[in-house]
Scaffold this active site. Structure first.
Site, PDB file in Angstrom:
ATOM      1  N   LYS A 243      36.476 -34.714 -23.470  1.00 40.42           N
ATOM      2  CA  LYS A 243      36.167 -34.923 -22.051  1.00 40.42           C
ATOM      3  C   LYS A 243      37.079 -34.079 -21.134  1.00 40.42           C
ATOM      4  O   LYS A 243      38.113 -33.565 -21.590  1.00 40.42           O
ATOM      5  CB  LYS A 243      36.294 -36.413 -21.737  1.00 40.42           C
ATOM      6  CG  LYS A 243      35.234 -37.286 -22.426  1.00 40.42           C
ATOM      7  CD  LYS A 243      35.390 -38.746 -22.013  1.00 40.42           C
ATOM      8  CE  LYS A 243      34.314 -39.622 -22.615  1.00 40.42           C
ATOM      9  NZ  LYS A 243      34.447 -41.031 -22.177  1.00 40.42           N
TER      10      LYS A 243
ATOM     11  N   TYR B 139      24.633 -40.508 -19.665  1.00 41.44           N
ATOM     12  CA  TYR B 139      25.160 -41.878 -19.595  1.00 41.44           C
ATOM     13  C   TYR B 139      24.154 -42.850 -18.968  1.00 41.44           C
ATOM     14  O   TYR B 139      24.565 -43.869 -18.415  1.00 41.44           O
ATOM     15  CB  TYR B 139      26.482 -41.882 -18.824  1.00 41.44           C
ATOM     16  CG  TYR B 139      27.672 -41.448 -19.680  1.00 41.44           C
ATOM     17  CD1 TYR B 139      28.075 -42.196 -20.788  1.00 41.44           C
ATOM     18  CD2 TYR B 139      28.392 -40.297 -19.379  1.00 41.44           C
ATOM     19  CE1 TYR B 139      29.159 -41.813 -21.571  1.00 41.44           C
ATOM     20  CE2 TYR B 139      29.486 -39.906 -20.162  1.00 41.44           C
ATOM     21  CZ  TYR B 139      29.857 -40.675 -21.255  1.00 41.44           C
ATOM     22  OH  TYR B 139      30.927 -40.309 -22.034  1.00 41.44           O
TER      23      TYR B 139
ATOM     24  N   ASN C  66      39.486 -41.251 -21.045  1.00 43.92           N
ATOM     25  CA  ASN C  66      39.826 -41.611 -22.436  1.00 43.92           C
ATOM     26  C   ASN C  66      39.544 -40.501 -23.459  1.00 43.92           C
ATOM     27  O   ASN C  66      39.290 -40.762 -24.625  1.00 43.92           O
ATOM     28  CB  ASN C  66      39.169 -42.940 -22.818  1.00 43.92           C
ATOM     29  CG  ASN C  66      37.674 -42.882 -22.701  1.00 43.92           C
ATOM     30  OD1 ASN C  66      37.117 -41.843 -22.361  1.00 43.92           O
ATOM     31  ND2 ASN C  66      37.002 -43.987 -22.986  1.00 43.92           N
TER      32      ASN C  66
ATOM     33  N   HIS D 137      34.375 -38.652 -26.484  1.00 52.46           N
ATOM     34  CA  HIS D 137      33.132 -39.432 -26.601  1.00 52.46           C
ATOM     35  C   HIS D 137      32.640 -39.357 -28.040  1.00 52.46           C
ATOM     36  O   HIS D 137      32.853 -38.350 -28.728  1.00 52.46           O
ATOM     37  CB  HIS D 137      32.051 -38.846 -25.683  1.00 52.46           C
ATOM     38  CG  HIS D 137      30.671 -39.363 -26.019  1.00 52.46           C
ATOM     39  ND1 HIS D 137      30.197 -40.558 -25.537  1.00 52.46           N
ATOM     40  CD2 HIS D 137      29.710 -38.870 -26.851  1.00 52.46           C
ATOM     41  CE1 HIS D 137      28.991 -40.772 -26.043  1.00 52.46           C
ATOM     42  NE2 HIS D 137      28.663 -39.769 -26.837  1.00 52.46           N
TER      43      HIS D 137
ATOM     44  N   GLU E  35      21.584 -37.620 -28.174  1.00 53.99           N
ATOM     45  CA  GLU E  35      22.665 -36.852 -27.550  1.00 53.99           C
ATOM     46  C   GLU E  35      22.711 -35.430 -28.102  1.00 53.99           C
ATOM     47  O   GLU E  35      22.887 -34.470 -27.347  1.00 53.99           O
ATOM     48  CB  GLU E  35      23.998 -37.584 -27.758  1.00 53.99           C
ATOM     49  CG  GLU E  35      24.048 -38.885 -26.974  1.00 53.99           C
ATOM     50  CD  GLU E  35      25.268 -39.761 -27.270  1.00 53.99           C
ATOM     51  OE1 GLU E  35      25.364 -40.837 -26.666  1.00 53.99           O
ATOM     52  OE2 GLU E  35      26.122 -39.376 -28.092  1.00 53.99           O
TER      53      GLU E  35
HETATM   54  P1  IDP Z   1      32.627 -45.511 -25.447  1.00 57.22           P
HETATM   55  O1  IDP Z   1      32.913 -44.154 -24.835  1.00 57.22           O
HETATM   56  O2  IDP Z   1      33.792 -46.026 -26.224  1.00 57.22           O
HETATM   57  O3  IDP Z   1      31.333 -45.539 -26.219  1.00 57.22           O
HETATM   58  P2  IDP Z   1      31.217 -46.958 -23.328  1.00 57.22           P
HETATM   59  O4  IDP Z   1      31.264 -48.446 -23.154  1.00 57.22           O
HETATM   60  O5  IDP Z   1      29.965 -46.355 -23.873  1.00 57.22           O
HETATM   61  O6  IDP Z   1      32.482 -46.549 -24.226  1.00 57.22           O
HETATM   62  O7  IDP Z   1      31.536 -46.321 -21.916  1.00 57.22           O
HETATM   63  C1  IDP Z   1      31.313 -44.946 -21.650  1.00 57.22           C
HETATM   64  C2  IDP Z   1      32.512 -44.397 -20.925  1.00 57.22           C
HETATM   65  O8  IDP Z   1      32.573 -44.986 -19.619  1.00 57.22           O
HETATM   66  C3  IDP Z   1      33.869 -44.714 -21.539  1.00 57.22           C
HETATM   67  O9  IDP Z   1      34.215 -43.854 -22.598  1.00 57.22           O
HETATM   68  C4  IDP Z   1      34.785 -44.563 -20.342  1.00 57.22           C
HETATM   69  O10 IDP Z   1      35.053 -43.189 -20.045  1.00 57.22           O
HETATM   70  C5  IDP Z   1      33.925 -45.149 -19.220  1.00 57.22           C
HETATM   71  N1  IDP Z   1      34.166 -46.593 -19.039  1.00 57.22           N
HETATM   72  C6  IDP Z   1      33.759 -47.622 -19.836  1.00 57.22           C
HETATM   73  N2  IDP Z   1      34.151 -48.816 -19.357  1.00 57.22           N
HETATM   74  C7  IDP Z   1      34.815 -48.545 -18.215  1.00 57.22           C
HETATM   75  C8  IDP Z   1      35.480 -49.376 -17.254  1.00 57.22           C
HETATM   76  O11 IDP Z   1      35.516 -50.609 -17.355  1.00 57.22           O
HETATM   77  N3  IDP Z   1      36.081 -48.728 -16.203  1.00 57.22           N
HETATM   78  C9  IDP Z   1      36.051 -47.383 -16.054  1.00 57.22           C
HETATM   79  N4  IDP Z   1      35.428 -46.563 -16.928  1.00 57.22           N
HETATM   80  C10 IDP Z   1      34.832 -47.135 -18.009  1.00 57.22           C
HETATM   81 MG    MG Z   2      29.379 -45.315 -25.570  1.00 56.84          MG
END
Ligand code: IDP
Ligand code: MG
Length: 158
Positions: free
Chosen positions: A33, A73, A136, A139, A150
Site C-alpha cells: 500500500k 474496496y 497497514n 493487502h 481482484e
Molecule cells: P484486510 O485488509 O485485513 O482484509 P478489511 O477489513 O478488508 O481488512 O479492510 C480493508 C482495509 O480498510 C484495511 O486493510 C485497512 O486499511 C482499512 N480499515 C479496516 N478497518 C478499518 C478501521 O476500522 N479504520 C480505518 N481503516 C480501516
Molecule cells: Mg479485506
C-alpha cells in the site's frame, strides 16, 4: 514383481497423488500500500514474500484512481472508514503483485498479520511496518472468489 511389492507401490503412488492434490498451487492478489511504498520498505516486504516460498508471477507499480479504489474496496462501501480508505489508497503509488504457492490465500494473510497492527503477530508484515489500522502496509485477498476478482481487476491479461 510379488503381490506385496505391487500393493506397496500402489499405496505409494496413491499417497503421492493425494499429497500433490492437497498442496495444490493457489493464486492470490497482494498489494504493497502507499504508506509502505512511501517509506521505502517495499523491497523488504518483497523479500519476505520470496523467503516464504511464494512465486511472484506478476508485479507492477501503479497509482489507484478514485474509481479503481472504490471498485476494489466496494465490499466496504457505506462503512465509516470507506472514504478515508479510498483517500489513503489513492494518495500515492502501490505495488500490485500476483502470487502463487500452496494455500497462497491463507499463507499470505498469515504473513501479513491482523488488520489492526496492534493485534498482528510477531514477525508479520503489519507488525513490522503498519502504523495504524488504516495505514497497514499490505493487502491480501480473503477468499478464492475475491482473489479471482481482484486479479482480474488489476491484471486482466494474466
Ligand atoms: P484486510 O485488509 O485485513 O482484509 P478489511 O477489513 O478488508 O481488512 O479492510 C480493508 C482495509 O480498510 C484495511 O486493510 C485497512 O486499511 C482499512 N480499515 C479496516 N478497518 C478499518 C478501521 O476500522 N479504520 C480505518 N481503516 C480501516
Ligand atoms: Mg479485506
Amino acid at each position: 514383481m510379488c503381490f506385496k511389492k505391487i500393493i506397496s507401490k500402489a499405496i505409494l503412488v496413491f499417497l503421492m497423488t493425494a499429497g500433490v492434490a492437497y498442496a495444490k498451487v493457489e493464486k492470490t492478489f497482494a498489494m504493497i500500500k502507499p504508506d509502505a511504498v512511501k517509506t521505502k520498505v517495499a523491497g523488504k516486504i518483497i523479500s519476505m514474500i520470496e523467503e516464504n516460498d511464494f512465486e511472484i508471477t506478476a508485479i507492477k507499480k501503479m497509482t489507484f484512481t478514485k474509481s479503481d479504489a472504490e471498485t476494489f474496496y466496494s465490499v466496504h462501501k457505506g462503512k465509516p472508514f470507506f472514504d478515508g480508505l479510498v483517500e489513503f489508497m489513492t494518495s500515492g503509488p502501490i505495488f500490485a503483485i500476483a502470487l502463487e504457492r500452496d494455500n497462497a490465500i491463507a499463507e499470505w494473510r498469515k504473513l501479513m498479520g491482523a488488520t489492526n497492527h496492534l493485534e498482528a503477530a510477531e514477525g508479520t508484515v503489519r507488525k513490522l511496518y503498519a502504523t495504524s489500522i488504516r495505514h497497514n502496509a499490505v493487502h491480501g485477498s480473503d477468499a478464492e472468489e475475491t482473489a479471482k476478482e481482484e486479479l482480474k481487476q488489476i491484471f486482466p491479461d494474466l
